[in-house]
Design a protein around this motif. Sequence first.
Motif, PDB file in Angstrom:
ATOM      1  N   SER A 164       0.778  -1.703   0.558  1.00 63.75           N
ATOM      2  CA  SER A 164       0.324   0.035   0.050  1.00 63.75           C
ATOM      3  C   SER A 164       0.896   1.184   0.024  1.00 63.75           C
ATOM      4  O   SER A 164       1.899   1.183   0.857  1.00 63.75           O
ATOM      5  CB  SER A 164      -1.065  -0.164   1.131  1.00 63.75           C
ATOM      6  N   ALA A 165       0.269   2.576  -1.301  1.00 58.70           N
ATOM      7  CA  ALA A 165       1.466   3.559  -0.598  1.00 58.70           C
ATOM      8  C   ALA A 165       0.625   4.606   0.036  1.00 58.70           C
ATOM      9  O   ALA A 165       0.018   5.215   0.270  1.00 58.70           O
ATOM     10  CB  ALA A 165       1.482   3.402  -2.263  1.00 58.70           C
ATOM     11  N   ASP A 166       1.828   4.986   0.908  1.00 61.98           N
ATOM     12  CA  ASP A 166       1.644   6.342   1.788  1.00 61.98           C
ATOM     13  C   ASP A 166       1.012   7.390   1.049  1.00 61.98           C
ATOM     14  O   ASP A 166       1.553   7.595  -0.374  1.00 61.98           O
ATOM     15  CB  ASP A 166       3.033   7.255   1.888  1.00 61.98           C
ATOM     16  N   VAL A 167      -0.559   7.840   0.973  1.00 61.45           N
ATOM     17  CA  VAL A 167      -1.206   8.940   0.669  1.00 61.45           C
ATOM     18  C   VAL A 167      -0.916  10.512   0.811  1.00 61.45           C
ATOM     19  O   VAL A 167      -1.054  11.726   0.563  1.00 61.45           O
ATOM     20  CB  VAL A 167      -2.949   8.206   0.541  1.00 61.45           C
ATOM     21  N   GLY A 168      -1.215   9.979   2.307  1.00 67.50           N
ATOM     22  CA  GLY A 168      -0.924  11.064   2.691  1.00 67.50           C
ATOM     23  C   GLY A 168      -1.936  12.800   3.397  1.00 67.50           C
ATOM     24  O   GLY A 168      -2.939  11.496   2.842  1.00 67.50           O
ATOM     25  N   ALA A 169      -1.890  13.091   4.085  1.00 67.98           N
ATOM     26  CA  ALA A 169      -2.639  13.478   5.266  1.00 67.98           C
ATOM     27  C   ALA A 169      -4.063  14.524   3.731  1.00 67.98           C
ATOM     28  O   ALA A 169      -5.229  14.572   4.052  1.00 67.98           O
ATOM     29  CB  ALA A 169      -2.565  14.940   5.484  1.00 67.98           C
ATOM     30  N   HIS A 170      -3.155  15.226   2.485  1.00 68.29           N
ATOM     31  CA  HIS A 170      -4.019  16.144   1.352  1.00 68.29           C
ATOM     32  C   HIS A 170      -4.071  15.137   0.446  1.00 68.29           C
ATOM     33  O   HIS A 170      -3.937  15.468  -0.882  1.00 68.29           O
ATOM     34  CB  HIS A 170      -3.449  17.268   1.888  1.00 68.29           C
ATOM     35  N   GLY A 171      -3.055  14.351  -0.113  1.00 71.77           N
ATOM     36  CA  GLY A 171      -3.596  13.447  -1.135  1.00 71.77           C
ATOM     37  C   GLY A 171      -2.377  13.825  -1.854  1.00 71.77           C
ATOM     38  O   GLY A 171      -2.371  13.484  -3.196  1.00 71.77           O
ATOM     39  N   ALA A 172      -1.324  14.462  -1.115  1.00 71.35           N
ATOM     40  CA  ALA A 172      -0.374  15.116  -2.162  1.00 71.35           C
ATOM     41  C   ALA A 172       1.871  14.124  -1.576  1.00 71.35           C
ATOM     42  O   ALA A 172       2.146  15.111  -2.019  1.00 71.35           O
ATOM     43  CB  ALA A 172       0.389  16.293  -1.593  1.00 71.35           C
TER      44      ALA A 172
END
Lengths: 324, 324
Positions: A164-172
């Motif tokens: 699974s990929a890190d997406v971040g808090a805002h998708g960035a």
Amino acid sequence: MTEPSARLAGGVGDADVVVAVDVGGTGMKCALVSPDGRTVHSERHPTEAARGPEAVVDTILAVAEGLAGKARADGRNPVALGVAVPGIVDEARGVAVWSANIGFRDVPLRDLAVARLGLPTALGHDVRVGGVAEARLGAGRGAGHVLFVAIGTGIAAAHVVDGSADVGAHGAAGEFGHILVRPDGPRCGCGRPGCLEAVASAAAVGRRYAELAGRPATAAEVAERAAAGEPLAARVWQDTVDALADGLATAQALFDVATVVVGGGLAQAGAQLLDPLRAALRQRMTFHREPALVPAALGDEAGCLGAALLALDAVGVPRTVEKR
Amino acid sequence: MTEPSARLAGGVGDADVVVAVDVGGTGMKCALVSPDGRTVHSERHPTEAARGPEAVVDTILAVAEGLAGKARADGRNPVALGVAVPGIVDEARGVAVWSANIGFRDVPLRDLAVARLGLPTALGHDVRVGGVAEARLGAGRGAGHVLFVAIGTGIAAAHVVDGSADVGAHGAAGEFGHILVRPDGPRCGCGRPGCLEAVASAAAVGRRYAELAGRPATAAEVAERAAAGEPLAARVWQDTVDALADGLATAQALFDVATVVVGGGLAQAGAQLLDPLRAALRQRMTFHREPALVPAALGDEAGCLGAALLALDAVGVPRTVEKR
């Protein structure tokens, strides 16, 4: 179409497929993918981004609808749709937040797709889903902790842990092109000086050579001339390798991955990029463990396969590639 | 001691506690912590690292054993042990892989603790578990995606998503002090030039001021003199803030967190550090979302509380602080 006896453990039938669309600035790579990650049909369509984001969204949905229809006509059962787009992507809300190439601004692409196709839909970021595909099905298989780096016109990355990929808090998350490597370096397209993308993308390689040589060249031509022993090209190539190694050393300090998978246009230089890059990265490892540095295995299919994996995850299909 | 009726949903009794030990280079912070994250008893002991790693391990186990005995004597039920140590820590295998301060080299601390105390034991990295505590119980509470940055003699960080910290493939994730910010800068203790730690740690601030002023000063003294308007101290302070902002901008590009929690000795400067750092970070955000930048809330208890949380996780106690 699908009888109970034909269904697998996770509730998928052997005629089930997902529809996958990877939207790029110039073209869309599209496929029907089976639950085991096999592409059973593929198509390519132009994006024609100049028509504006609304027209692009309409094309994405029309192409996806066409693929679902094609699946049904072939006796297959489309169970979900996965769409990958560039830019900032809020995967949790299914929103294409921002894209320089295509002009997306807060487009609720997932909801639009659900409304039009009636299929469960997952929206992902092109590089992040490409990283997921390389980690599960490609060059990072079995590594557990993978950094997928795409070096092309721009530079981006995906940090993938256990598939699974890190997406971040805002998708960035994963904006590897915009980490600082040369504080006194050229200004990046993002507005800041010294970003990795401003000194080591394929575009930057061509630009730097043109500045010094007084004549234009693509990154591929610079690579060729460097291999042929042209001193100026060799210097530009080595500077690129050094900047990429600085960037990877920073990423390794933060992520501590087992494997770095290098893809994108510049990686087509193969060993001419990876061999010196591996050596330069090794020099920069002090107390850290050196990651394996390997070329991407899935080429430009990674994004489309990754969109398919996201769709399969969304409908709860068990992963065919296990965690480490 | 614990009757079934007194046990909570997750199988913990209301007399249950975990034993937590946070091992630093000079001292050990130790506590008995209840399942709701409350410290019911605390102790401090010297580490006396100069005695060598074997003696330190023996002290860790003796102190933990003493705490478990103290719990029982008080009518409490010690259910697990959590130990936090500095350096490179393989949490999955429970091994203290490497530590500059204490001299650990592949010490199977978890197995040694289980053998001596007979309690389920979790081993964690001091900064990573501190980040988990700040994310679940402290200044990052509710943020979901948190970067905890500890700026002291050294600089390290923990990337915490939904209450769990990235550990990395070899237990070395979060080495924020060793990302490149000043390629032409001073050589770091790790051997490379330009690391953030070499220009912006508390030690580096004191060193830099001493070089320029020709007389020694601590980072706290530099901060005081900068606040009092001394030009040299103000310049060193601003350089420190700029380097930290460059480092945080790089981390934000990769992680995209909602909140950055700043702790460690240098953060005791409070608003004098955080206000200009927030402004400098804001200047560096182009297409990225700016994270909230807040001071740590748990002080030097974070590591001990984090060790307790790791122990509670290990025995399956439901989190009292929910995911975002």
